[in-house]
Structure formats: C-alpha cells, structure tokens
Enzyme design. Structure first.
Site, mmCIF file in Angstrom:
data_model
loop_
_atom_site.group_PDB
_atom_site.id
_atom_site.type_symbol
_atom_site.label_atom_id
_atom_site.label_comp_id
_atom_site.label_asym_id
_atom_site.label_seq_id
_atom_site.Cartn_x
_atom_site.Cartn_y
_atom_site.Cartn_z
ATOM 1 N N ALA A 13 34.342 28.305 29.374
ATOM 2 C CA ALA A 13 35.132 29.472 28.923
ATOM 3 C C ALA A 13 35.776 29.292 27.563
ATOM 4 O O ALA A 13 36.584 30.126 27.155
ATOM 5 C CB ALA A 13 36.191 29.862 29.960
ATOM 6 N N ALA A 14 35.422 28.228 26.819
ATOM 7 C CA ALA A 14 35.957 28.097 25.466
ATOM 8 C C ALA A 14 35.523 29.285 24.601
ATOM 9 O O ALA A 14 36.328 29.844 23.844
ATOM 10 C CB ALA A 14 35.494 26.789 24.835
ATOM 11 N N GLY A 15 34.246 29.677 24.722
ATOM 12 C CA GLY A 15 33.759 30.817 23.956
ATOM 13 C C GLY A 15 34.422 32.120 24.369
ATOM 14 O O GLY A 15 34.707 32.982 23.528
ATOM 15 N N ASP A 16 34.682 32.279 25.663
ATOM 16 C CA ASP A 16 35.366 33.479 26.139
ATOM 17 C C ASP A 16 36.779 33.554 25.584
ATOM 18 O O ASP A 16 37.262 34.627 25.189
ATOM 19 C CB ASP A 16 35.415 33.488 27.672
ATOM 20 C CG ASP A 16 34.030 33.507 28.296
ATOM 21 O OD1 ASP A 16 33.114 34.092 27.702
ATOM 22 O OD2 ASP A 16 33.870 32.919 29.385
#
Length: 304
Positions: free
Chosen positions: A248-251
């Site tokens: 979820a880093a990109g989210d």
C-alpha cells in the site's frame, strides 16, 4: 479543501511474514500473521482520511464479518461510507499477502464483492459522489466499470487521478481523459506497451504526456517520483526510511498527491507530500498501519 471520492476495491488482507518467498511445491514456516483491512481503493480512502482530507468511498463489500468490520473501520478513519454497498450472499474481497525479510510482497486476490461493481452499480456510485471534486480510481474492480467511470467523470468536469494498477494496457480514450496518471515502473511499461522494450523512463513518460494537459507522476519508491508535463520532466526526491512492508505504499502515495491537490498546493509540493506519505507507509506491517497523519508527513518533509 476540495472533497475527494475513491471508486475502487475493498479487500480484507491476510498478511503472513516469511523469511523468503517459497518455490513451487515448497512449504515454509512463516512468522507473524495478521488480518488487516486492505484493497487498493479502500487503502487510498483510508490514507486520505488519515491525512485529514474529506473523502467518500464508493465500492462493495459482502454481508459478512469482514464487510461489517470494514465499514466500522472506514468510519473510524474519517471515511464517508454512504456509497459503499453490502451485497447479500456475497463475500467481501480478500487478499493473501506474503511479506519477505526485505519487506517485499507478493499478493493473490479473490475479488468477491469487488467483482460486482458493474455498470448498474456505477450509476448509483456516481450519483452518491456527485458533490465530490477529485476522484481516485485503480484497476481492482472490473475494467469496463473503471473505463466508463473515467469517461463519465470527464464529462462531469471532475479531476481524475488514475493509478493503473494492477498493470494492464488501457484504452487510449481512457488514458486521454485522465488528469493525473500515477504508474510505478511495471505499470509504466504496461500502459506504454506499444513502445520498444528498451524504451527508457523519460521516453515512456513523454509518450504518455503527449500533447495533452495530462500530468504523469511516475512513482519510484525510495527514489521519489518523476513529474511529466508538457513543460518537461522533473525529479522529486524521496525520503529515506527503514522499510518493513511495502504493501500500500503506492496507494498512500496517491492519497498524498490527492490531498495536496485538494488543499490547493502547487504540484511539486503535492508530490513531495505524496513521497513523504508513501515513505511512512512502509515503516509498519500491513496495508494501512503506517499510513500517516498530515502532521507526521509534514514533519518528515521538514526533515528532508
């Protein structure tokens, strides 16, 4: 601050830490196991809520324990759930996630109720989010639904952020309708699949920008991000942190970008906020555990 809406997936993540990813047919003994809220759409909504942005989630869950738990979780994190349906007789989407010692992950998804986000549902979702101004979308609900949502949101004059993940080629009319496209390295190649295999980052970003007013924000993890516009390409450095879990880093990056835009920040500042939010997200296990408040993200920005 402008109101944000997220149209996308809602999953319950089952996260297991492993010393390394198993080979085919191999059984490993894992470590820590958690059942935590996830799904790319829901992750972005919760990250926006944590950052203090007004946000409404549009998606579907099952009428099961995971669905009920998720609705409560949304509310606790400041996410408006009036556009989230609980579908009778259907399971909430789930994701099985393995996280290795380096913080890398591999993921298998069972869509469940996410697969029922069809065009009939989209009619209701757009009606329930009509007062929102900035829309975030991803590709974990049916692609036809995402494409139609982008086309209709463009006609409605909304600002559209599309995270082209999981990576698949997209129709040109959908790409051309997006205001902000935020691919990582794998996704950048997927949405520029017509270019030669050895095409570089800058060539791919310039191809996506073309002669349009679209902004491409290419996510590069610890290296930060590259902003592509008609005026050229600019690198915005990232922040150094100890990575524990990159889920979820990109989210969280996308949520940071949207929050900065919602607050009226200049684009480069909004991308710096996105870099800081994404960096902090990898410092804890699970999709959402490390998602920061605006104050925490700004503190990292001030140090960097």
């Amino acid at each position: 601050m402008k109101k944000c809406a997220v149209i996308g997936s809602i999953n319950m993540d089952m996260v297991l830490s492993v010393p390394r990813f198993p080979a085919a047919g191999e059984t490993l003994t894992g470590g820590n196991f958690q059942t935590v809220p996830g799904g790319k759409g829901a992750n972005q909504a919760v990250a926006l809520g944590r950052l203090g942005a007004p946000v409404r989630m549009a998606g579907r869950v099952g009428d099961d324990a995971f669905g009920r738990r998720y609705l409560d979780h949304f509310r606790k994190n400041g996410v408006d759930v009036r556009a989230v349906d609980a579908v009778a007789g259907t399971a909430t989407g789930v994701a099985d996630i393995l996280v290795n010692a380096a913080g890398e992950n591999c993921i298998v998804i069972a869509p469940g109720a996410n697969g029922l986000c069809d065009l009939e549902w989209l009619d209701r979702a757009l009606e329930a989010t009509a007062d929102c101004e900035i829309f975030l979308l991803q590709l974990e609900i049916p692609l036809d639904t995402v494409a139609e949502a982008v086309r209709r949101l463009r006609k409605m004059g909304k600002t559209i952020l599309l995270d082209p993940a999981p990576a698949v080629p997209l129709p040109e009319d959908v790409l051309s309708a997006v205001d902000f496209l935020t691919p990582n390295e794998t996704e950048l190649k997927a949405v520029t699949s017509g270019l030669p295999e050895d095409a570089g980052i800058e060539e791919r970003v310039r191809h996506l920008v073309g002669g349009s007013g679209r902004v491409v924000v290419h996510k590069r993890g610890a290296d930060g991000a590259y902003i592509g516009t008609r005026d050229g390409i600019e690198h915005v450095p990232g922040f150094s942190v100890r990575a524990v879990d990159t889920t979820a880093a990109g989210d969280t990056f996308n949520a940071g970008l949207a929050a900065g835009l919602a607050m009226g920040w200049p684009l480069r500042d909004a991308v710096r906020l996105a870099n800081a939010a994404g960096a902090l997200a990898v410092t804890a296990y699970g999709a959402q555990e490390g998602m920061p408040s605006l104050e925490q993200a700004q503190a990292l920005m001030a140090r960097g």
